[in-house]
Write an enzyme that holds these catalytic residues in place. Structure first.
Site, mmCIF file in Angstrom:
data_model
loop_
_atom_site.group_PDB
_atom_site.id
_atom_site.type_symbol
_atom_site.label_atom_id
_atom_site.label_comp_id
_atom_site.label_asym_id
_atom_site.label_seq_id
_atom_site.Cartn_x
_atom_site.Cartn_y
_atom_site.Cartn_z
ATOM 1 N N SER A 25 -24.309 9.881 22.399
ATOM 2 C CA SER A 25 -23.447 9.753 21.212
ATOM 3 C C SER A 25 -23.600 10.934 20.261
ATOM 4 O O SER A 25 -22.905 11.003 19.246
ATOM 5 C CB SER A 25 -23.742 8.440 20.480
ATOM 6 O OG SER A 25 -25.117 8.318 20.191
ATOM 7 N N ASN A 113 -32.377 0.560 16.538
ATOM 8 C CA ASN A 113 -31.417 -0.489 16.161
ATOM 9 C C ASN A 113 -31.350 -0.695 14.648
ATOM 10 O O ASN A 113 -30.263 -0.760 14.070
ATOM 11 C CB ASN A 113 -31.767 -1.811 16.853
ATOM 12 C CG ASN A 113 -31.653 -1.681 18.363
ATOM 13 O OD1 ASN A 113 -31.206 -0.651 18.864
ATOM 14 N ND2 ASN A 113 -32.057 -2.718 19.081
ATOM 15 N N THR A 158 16.579 -5.502 -3.164
ATOM 16 C CA THR A 158 16.073 -6.497 -2.217
ATOM 17 C C THR A 158 16.958 -6.324 -0.991
ATOM 18 O O THR A 158 18.147 -6.006 -1.120
ATOM 19 C CB THR A 158 16.183 -7.940 -2.745
ATOM 20 O OG1 THR A 158 17.567 -8.246 -2.950
ATOM 21 C CG2 THR A 158 15.443 -8.129 -4.066
ATOM 22 N N HIS A 159 16.384 -6.519 0.187
ATOM 23 C CA HIS A 159 17.109 -6.290 1.449
ATOM 24 C C HIS A 159 17.693 -4.872 1.513
ATOM 25 O O HIS A 159 18.706 -4.655 2.171
ATOM 26 C CB HIS A 159 18.241 -7.310 1.635
ATOM 27 C CG HIS A 159 17.816 -8.722 1.404
ATOM 28 N ND1 HIS A 159 17.322 -9.539 2.404
ATOM 29 C CD2 HIS A 159 17.769 -9.469 0.272
ATOM 30 C CE1 HIS A 159 17.015 -10.731 1.900
ATOM 31 N NE2 HIS A 159 17.271 -10.704 0.601
ATOM 32 N N SER A 280 12.974 23.109 9.526
ATOM 33 C CA SER A 280 13.272 22.893 10.930
ATOM 34 C C SER A 280 13.340 24.246 11.616
ATOM 35 O O SER A 280 13.807 25.223 11.028
ATOM 36 C CB SER A 280 14.605 22.166 11.060
ATOM 37 O OG SER A 280 15.175 22.426 12.327
ATOM 38 N N LYS A 286 17.466 22.499 6.668
ATOM 39 C CA LYS A 286 16.587 21.338 6.521
ATOM 40 C C LYS A 286 15.361 21.579 5.655
ATOM 41 O O LYS A 286 14.768 22.639 5.680
ATOM 42 C CB LYS A 286 16.115 20.887 7.913
ATOM 43 C CG LYS A 286 17.250 20.389 8.789
ATOM 44 C CD LYS A 286 17.525 18.927 8.552
ATOM 45 C CE LYS A 286 16.341 18.153 8.972
ATOM 46 N NZ LYS A 286 16.557 16.935 9.631
ATOM 47 N N ASN A 288 12.196 18.999 5.163
ATOM 48 C CA ASN A 288 11.747 17.676 5.598
ATOM 49 C C ASN A 288 10.522 17.180 4.827
ATOM 50 O O ASN A 288 9.634 17.960 4.513
ATOM 51 C CB ASN A 288 11.416 17.715 7.087
ATOM 52 C CG ASN A 288 12.619 18.127 7.921
ATOM 53 O OD1 ASN A 288 13.749 17.778 7.602
ATOM 54 N ND2 ASN A 288 12.367 18.885 8.971
ATOM 55 N N GLU A 293 5.846 11.556 5.750
ATOM 56 C CA GLU A 293 6.028 11.029 7.102
ATOM 57 C C GLU A 293 4.682 10.939 7.823
ATOM 58 O O GLU A 293 4.412 9.989 8.551
ATOM 59 C CB GLU A 293 6.986 11.913 7.898
ATOM 60 C CG GLU A 293 8.421 11.795 7.416
ATOM 61 C CD GLU A 293 9.333 12.807 8.090
ATOM 62 O OE1 GLU A 293 10.106 12.409 8.966
ATOM 63 O OE2 GLU A 293 9.270 14.004 7.750
ATOM 64 N N TYR A 320 -28.350 -6.548 19.250
ATOM 65 C CA TYR A 320 -27.793 -5.210 19.496
ATOM 66 C C TYR A 320 -27.333 -5.087 20.941
ATOM 67 O O TYR A 320 -28.026 -5.506 21.869
ATOM 68 C CB TYR A 320 -28.830 -4.107 19.200
ATOM 69 C CG TYR A 320 -28.264 -2.721 19.479
ATOM 70 C CD1 TYR A 320 -27.535 -2.036 18.507
ATOM 71 C CD2 TYR A 320 -28.382 -2.137 20.743
ATOM 72 C CE1 TYR A 320 -26.974 -0.796 18.775
ATOM 73 C CE2 TYR A 320 -27.819 -0.894 21.020
ATOM 74 C CZ TYR A 320 -27.115 -0.235 20.032
ATOM 75 O OH TYR A 320 -26.540 0.977 20.293
ATOM 76 N N GLN A 325 -22.307 1.117 19.725
ATOM 77 C CA GLN A 325 -22.166 2.568 19.566
ATOM 78 C C GLN A 325 -20.697 2.955 19.348
ATOM 79 O O GLN A 325 -20.397 4.014 18.812
ATOM 80 C CB GLN A 325 -22.741 3.269 20.791
ATOM 81 C CG GLN A 325 -22.732 4.767 20.713
ATOM 82 C CD GLN A 325 -23.661 5.400 21.741
ATOM 83 O OE1 GLN A 325 -24.869 5.352 21.608
ATOM 84 N NE2 GLN A 325 -23.090 5.967 22.792
ATOM 85 N N LYS A 328 -18.505 3.967 15.694
ATOM 86 C CA LYS A 328 -18.538 5.180 14.866
ATOM 87 C C LYS A 328 -17.250 6.000 14.837
ATOM 88 O O LYS A 328 -16.752 6.342 13.776
ATOM 89 C CB LYS A 328 -19.696 6.063 15.310
ATOM 90 C CG LYS A 328 -21.036 5.409 15.037
ATOM 91 C CD LYS A 328 -22.189 6.194 15.573
ATOM 92 C CE LYS A 328 -23.433 5.329 15.560
ATOM 93 N NZ LYS A 328 -23.320 4.140 16.459
#
Ligand code: ARG
Length: 461
Positions: A25, A113, A158-159, A280, A286, A288, A293, A320, A325, A328
């Site tokens: 690890s 441990n 709303t919606h 772009s 463009k 963006n 995003e 344990y 392990q 992490k």
């Protein structure tokens, strides 16, 4: 030949290289190096208090550990090149070069441990403290933006249909509430992580008289764990963080989604700053909203880490198991992701250009004052349900004529109901509609001003 491992004694053949790579690890848990050294320093002091180390031995170990840390700072890749199995083995091995067999004596009564559980708590606690600070800054940024635009009106949806007008500041403070709850959740996680497992041994406790409470205090933990088996098996504190992180990412992602929409030319309520946008490679026109995003996109991996960890834990027999392990990499990634996303959103909000005219324009069209018109009729004695039906018909009429409700002539109104009087148009003004929601929690400017003041105080508490 016995293996050159912490645990090599009972093994006669060498490790299969495939297994070694699979099992090791160090490539990722070297992130725990500082915590492991801190834990070891405190443990050396505890061993001295228990009479196991002499003061001179403790001093030598301490000096050695500090040298190991310095070396690692100077050449981080040297840690990796050591080929040690994990960060704990690395520290022991590196300390051996400075303190000889005392490096081995440092392991008296300590297992990897309780060591790894301690390291991970120390490490995550520090990261959580840093993220709490970032969250505070984000909260202030939200408050600043709200304060800079006290009277800007925006359509509330709303919606994703225009519903009722609200203050832009009111809308922003809705996100403020979410982030305050996130901070609460993080504080709760910080409270629960603040427990020292050290001195639990492999699983059953230690035979050496280490003062576990003093050891906990030395490491800055509020208390020592109550049960040695729980101490080495528990990773709830990882779940706590990942849950906090996931909910925070939900909020950041919703804000990102709103601003991506609002930044589109269809809405054009806001303009993302050039410095946090990209272009772009094909379409020259463009610009963006990549920053947001990415925030929205990165939310997925944080959820993934939460579900991953829940799944690792759900079938584990006590105590344990090496499965742990796997706690992490996902956690470290979530820490980095959340920290980066908070900072990015903050930067975007600091630089965003608000377009009040566009917001107002959208709030004026779409009959967002229809509820107001119904309330007008209610005030003149009509039951709300009936008023609702009637206003629906009036909205249809105004739509036919292609005009907002406040431009519909009085005689049109009166053809629907004799309750309409000359004041009806005044009752439909945007500002008035907003200003009438003046009970606490509503969007009236006076309420929002108070809410903003209270919000600032809550941030600082
Ligand atoms: N690298 C291990 C981990 O991250 C350290 C603990 C190893 N303990 C053991 N009994 N093999 O979990």
């Amino acid at each position: 030949m016995a293996r050159k491992k912490l645990w090599g004694g009972r093994f006669s053949s060498d490790e299969d290289p495939l297994f070694a790579q699979f099992n090791d690890s160090l490539p990722f848990d070297r992130e725990l190096l500082e915590a492991d050294i801190e834990g070891s320093l405190a443990y050396a002091r505890a061993l001295e208090r228990a009479g196991i180390f002499s003061p001179a031995e403790r001093a030598r170990v301490e000096k050695g550990l500090r040298a190991v840390w310095k070396e690692a700072v100077r050449d981080p890749e040297a840690v990796l090149r050591s080929g040690a199995e994990d960060v704990h083995s690395y520290v022991e091995q590196a300390l051996h070069a400075h303190a000889g067999t005392l490096a081995l004596k440092l392991h008296t009564g300590r297992s990897r441990n309780d060591q790894v559980a301690t390291d991970l708590r120390l490490h995550l606690k520090r990261k959580e403290t840093g993220i709490a600070r970032e969250l505070d800054r984000l909260l202030e940024t939200v408050a600043d933006l709200a304060e800079r635009h006290p009277d800007v009106v925006i359509p509330g949806y709303t919606h994703l249909q225009r519903a009722q007008p609200v203050l832009f500041a009111h809308y922003l403070l809705a996100y403020g509430e979410m982030f305050l709850r996130d901070r609460d959740r993080l504080r709760e996680a910080l409270r629960r992580i603040d427990v020292s497992p050290l001195g639990s041994g492999a699983l059953s406790g230690t035979v050496y008289p280490v003062d576990r409470k003093a050891l906990a205090a030395d490491l800055g933990f509020a208390s020592a764990s109550h049960n040695s088996m729980d101490a080495v098996a528990d990773r709830d504190f990882v779940l706590d963080f990942l849950f906090f992180a996931s909910v925070l990412m939900v909020h950041l992602s919703r804000l990102a989604e709103d601003f991506i929409l609002y930044n589109s030319s269809e809405f054009a309520f806001v303009q993302m700053d050039d410095s946090v946008s990209s272009g772009s490679s094909l379409m020259p026109q463009k610009k963006n909203p990549d920053a947001l995003e990415l925030v929205r996109g990165k939310t997925g991996r944080v959820f993934g880490h939460l579900v991953g960890m829940l799944t690792v834990l759900k079938g584990l027999p006590m105590t344990y198991n090496k499965d742990l392990q796997e706690d992490k990499e996902g956690l470290f990634d979530a820490v980095r992701t959340v920290d980066a996303c908070i900072r990015m959103v903050r930067r975007v909000l600091e630089k965003v250009l608000i377009q009040p005219d566009r917001m107002r324009e959208a709030a004026v069209h779409g009959h967002l004052n229809a509820t107001e018109l119904a309330d007008y009729l209610v005030a003149r004695g009509l039951p709300f349900r009936e008023a609702h039906g009637l206003v629906g018909k009036i909205v249809m009429r105004a739509s036919e004529l292609g005009i907002p409700l406040e431009e519909l002539p009085l005689r049109e109104y009166q053809s629907f109901s004799p309750r309409f009087e000359a004041g009806v148009h005044a009752a439909l003004g945007l500002e008035r509609t907003v200003a009438r929601r003046k009970e606490p929690g509503g969007t009236a400017p006076a309420s929002v001003r108070k809410a903003l003041g209270a919000f600032r105080r809550r941030i600082r508490s």
